[in-house]
Design an enzyme around this catalytic site. Structure first.
Site, PDB file in Angstrom:
ATOM      1  N   ASP A   1       0.860  -1.189   0.000  1.00  0.00           N
ATOM      2  CA  ASP A   1       0.000   0.000   0.000  1.00  0.00           C
ATOM      3  C   ASP A   1       0.895   1.237   0.000  1.00  0.00           C
ATOM      4  O   ASP A   1       1.646   1.462   0.949  1.00  0.00           O
ATOM      5  CB  ASP A   1      -0.877  -0.045   1.248  1.00  0.00           C
TER       6      ASP A   1
ATOM      7  N   TYR B   1      -8.162   3.263 -15.413  1.00  0.00           N
ATOM      8  CA  TYR B   1      -7.865   3.792 -16.756  1.00  0.00           C
ATOM      9  C   TYR B   1      -7.455   2.719 -17.765  1.00  0.00           C
ATOM     10  O   TYR B   1      -7.282   3.020 -18.945  1.00  0.00           O
ATOM     11  CB  TYR B   1      -6.810   4.904 -16.674  1.00  0.00           C
TER      12      TYR B   1
ATOM     13  N   GLY C   1      -5.258   0.823 -13.469  1.00  0.00           N
ATOM     14  CA  GLY C   1      -6.476   0.396 -12.776  1.00  0.00           C
ATOM     15  C   GLY C   1      -7.704   0.824 -13.570  1.00  0.00           C
ATOM     16  O   GLY C   1      -7.962   0.318 -14.666  1.00  0.00           O
TER      17      GLY C   1
ATOM     18  N   ASP D   1      -5.949   6.958  -5.682  1.00  0.00           N
ATOM     19  CA  ASP D   1      -6.304   8.358  -5.400  1.00  0.00           C
ATOM     20  C   ASP D   1      -7.201   8.436  -4.154  1.00  0.00           C
ATOM     21  O   ASP D   1      -6.942   9.225  -3.223  1.00  0.00           O
ATOM     22  CB  ASP D   1      -7.040   8.904  -6.644  1.00  0.00           C
TER      23      ASP D   1
HETATM   24  N1  AR6 Z   1      -1.266   1.445  -3.163  1.00  0.00           N
HETATM   25  C1  AR6 Z   1      -0.632   1.099  -4.304  1.00  0.00           C
HETATM   26  N2  AR6 Z   1      -1.292   0.835  -5.449  1.00  0.00           N
HETATM   27  C2  AR6 Z   1      -2.649   0.917  -5.425  1.00  0.00           C
HETATM   28  C3  AR6 Z   1      -3.376   1.288  -4.282  1.00  0.00           C
HETATM   29  C4  AR6 Z   1      -2.625   1.548  -3.092  1.00  0.00           C
HETATM   30  N3  AR6 Z   1      -3.208   1.909  -1.948  1.00  0.00           N
HETATM   31  N4  AR6 Z   1      -4.706   1.272  -4.611  1.00  0.00           N
HETATM   32  C5  AR6 Z   1      -4.785   0.919  -5.900  1.00  0.00           C
HETATM   33  N5  AR6 Z   1      -3.551   0.693  -6.405  1.00  0.00           N
HETATM   34  P1  AR6 Z   1      -6.069   3.371 -10.193  1.00  0.00           P
HETATM   35  P2  AR6 Z   1      -5.668   4.847 -12.726  1.00  0.00           P
HETATM   36  C6  AR6 Z   1      -3.137   0.303  -7.760  1.00  0.00           C
HETATM   37  O1  AR6 Z   1      -7.387   2.865 -10.650  1.00  0.00           O
HETATM   38  O2  AR6 Z   1      -5.813   3.585 -13.509  1.00  0.00           O
HETATM   39  C7  AR6 Z   1      -9.157   7.163  -9.711  1.00  0.00           C
HETATM   40  O3  AR6 Z   1     -10.541   7.163  -9.486  1.00  0.00           O
HETATM   41  C8  AR6 Z   1      -4.148  -0.358  -8.653  1.00  0.00           C
HETATM   42  O4  AR6 Z   1      -4.248  -1.753  -8.364  1.00  0.00           O
HETATM   43  O5  AR6 Z   1      -5.947   3.845  -8.797  1.00  0.00           O
HETATM   44  O6  AR6 Z   1      -4.548   5.776 -13.058  1.00  0.00           O
HETATM   45  C9  AR6 Z   1      -8.642   8.540 -10.102  1.00  0.00           C
HETATM   46  O7  AR6 Z   1      -9.340   9.570  -9.448  1.00  0.00           O
HETATM   47  C10 AR6 Z   1      -3.542  -0.112 -10.026  1.00  0.00           C
HETATM   48  O8  AR6 Z   1      -2.515  -1.066 -10.290  1.00  0.00           O
HETATM   49  O9  AR6 Z   1      -5.540   4.599 -11.138  1.00  0.00           O
HETATM   50  C11 AR6 Z   1      -8.862   8.561 -11.576  1.00  0.00           C
HETATM   51  O10 AR6 Z   1     -10.204   8.923 -11.892  1.00  0.00           O
HETATM   52  C12 AR6 Z   1      -2.884   1.262  -9.868  1.00  0.00           C
HETATM   53  O11 AR6 Z   1      -2.818   1.498  -8.459  1.00  0.00           O
HETATM   54  C13 AR6 Z   1      -8.614   7.135 -11.981  1.00  0.00           C
HETATM   55  O12 AR6 Z   1      -8.883   6.339 -10.835  1.00  0.00           O
HETATM   56  C14 AR6 Z   1      -3.632   2.405 -10.547  1.00  0.00           C
HETATM   57  O13 AR6 Z   1      -5.022   2.200 -10.462  1.00  0.00           O
HETATM   58  C15 AR6 Z   1      -7.179   6.909 -12.374  1.00  0.00           C
HETATM   59  O14 AR6 Z   1      -7.038   5.612 -12.866  1.00  0.00           O
END
Ligand code: AR6
Length: 164
Positions: free
Chosen positions: A9, A120, A118, A33
Site C-alpha cells: 500500500d 484507466y 487500474g 487516489d
Molecule cells: N497502493 C498502491 N497501489 C494501489 C493502491 C494503493 N493503496 N490502490 C490501488 N492501487 P487506479 P488509474 C493500484 O485505478 O488507472 C481514480 O478514481 C491499482 O491496483 O488507482 O490511473 C482517479 O481519481 C492499479 O494497479 O488509477 C482517476 O479517476 C494502480 O494502483 C482514476 O482512478 C492504478 O489504479 C485513475 O485511474
C-alpha cells in the site's frame, strides 16, 4: 539510481514523495487516489481545490499532510484507448513530470503506483516497460525509485520489464 519493486500500500511508505494516480480535477476519486485522500486527511482536498486541476501527462505537488511522506506528487495518466492515441507518450510524460516535481522540492526518494493500470485500463505489462524506460532515462536527481504494486501480477510485470 536505485530501483525497487514492492507489493503493498503506497499510502504507508516513508519515501520523501509518493505519486498519486489522480484525475484531471485533482479532487479525488477511487483506487489509489481515494486511498491517498483518505489517509492524508481532508486538508489535502482543501489544498487541491486551489490547484486548478492538472492536464494528462503533467504533475503538481502538495504536502503529504497526515501521511508519513513529505510530498504527494499528483499526476494524471492517460485513459487506455487501444494504444494508438498517444497513451505511451502521455504515460512516460507522467513519470518524467513527477520526477521534475520531485527535483523542484528536493525529494530524493520517490514511490510510484502503476499509473493508469487500474480504472484507466492501461495493460500492466506495457505500462511497466514505459514506467521503467521513462524513469531510467529521466536525468533526475532522485536517488531511489520504488514501484509499488498492489498485487503479485503487477510485481511480475515489473520484474519482467526489469529483466528485459
Ligand atoms: N497502493 C498502491 N497501489 C494501489 C493502491 C494503493 N493503496 N490502490 C490501488 N492501487 P487506479 P488509474 C493500484 O485505478 O488507472 C481514480 O478514481 C491499482 O491496483 O488507482 O490511473 C482517479 O481519481 C492499479 O494497479 O488509477 C482517476 O479517476 C494502480 O494502483 C482514476 O482512478 C492504478 O489504479 C485513475 O485511474
Amino acid at each position: 539510481m536505485d530501483l525497487e519493486v514492492v507489493v503493498g500500500d503506497i499510502t504507508v511508505l516513508e519515501t520523501d514523495a509518493i505519486v498519486n494516480a489522480a484525475n484531471s480535477s485533482l479532487l479525488g476519486g477511487g483506487g489509489v487516489d481515494g486511498a491517498i485522500h483518505r489517509a492524508a486527511g481532508p486538508e489535502l482536498l482543501r489544498h487541491c481545490r486551489r490547484l486548478g486541476g492538472c492536464e494528462v501527462g503533467r504533475a503538481k505537488v502538495t504536502p503529504g499532510f497526515a501521511l508519513a511522506t513529505t510530498w504527494i506528487i499528483h499526476t494524471v495518466g492517460p485513459v487506455w484507448r487501444g494504444g494508438h492515441d498517444g497513451e505511451p507518450e502521455l504515460l512516460a510524460s507522467c513519470y518524467r513530470a513527477s520526477l521534475t516535481c520531485a527535483d523542484e522540492v528536493g525529494a530524493r526518494t520517490v514511490a510510484f503506483p502503476a499509473i493508469s493500470t487500474g480504472v484507466y485500463g492501461y495493460p500492466i505489462g506495457e505500462a511497466a516497460v514505459v514506467a521503467l524506460d521513462a524513469v531510467t532515462s529521466s536525468g533526475t536527481d532522485v536517488q531511489a525509485v520504488t514501484f509499488v504494486c498492489f498485487d503479485d501480477a503487477n510485481r511480475r510485470a515489473y520484474r519482467a520489464a526489469l529483466g528485459s
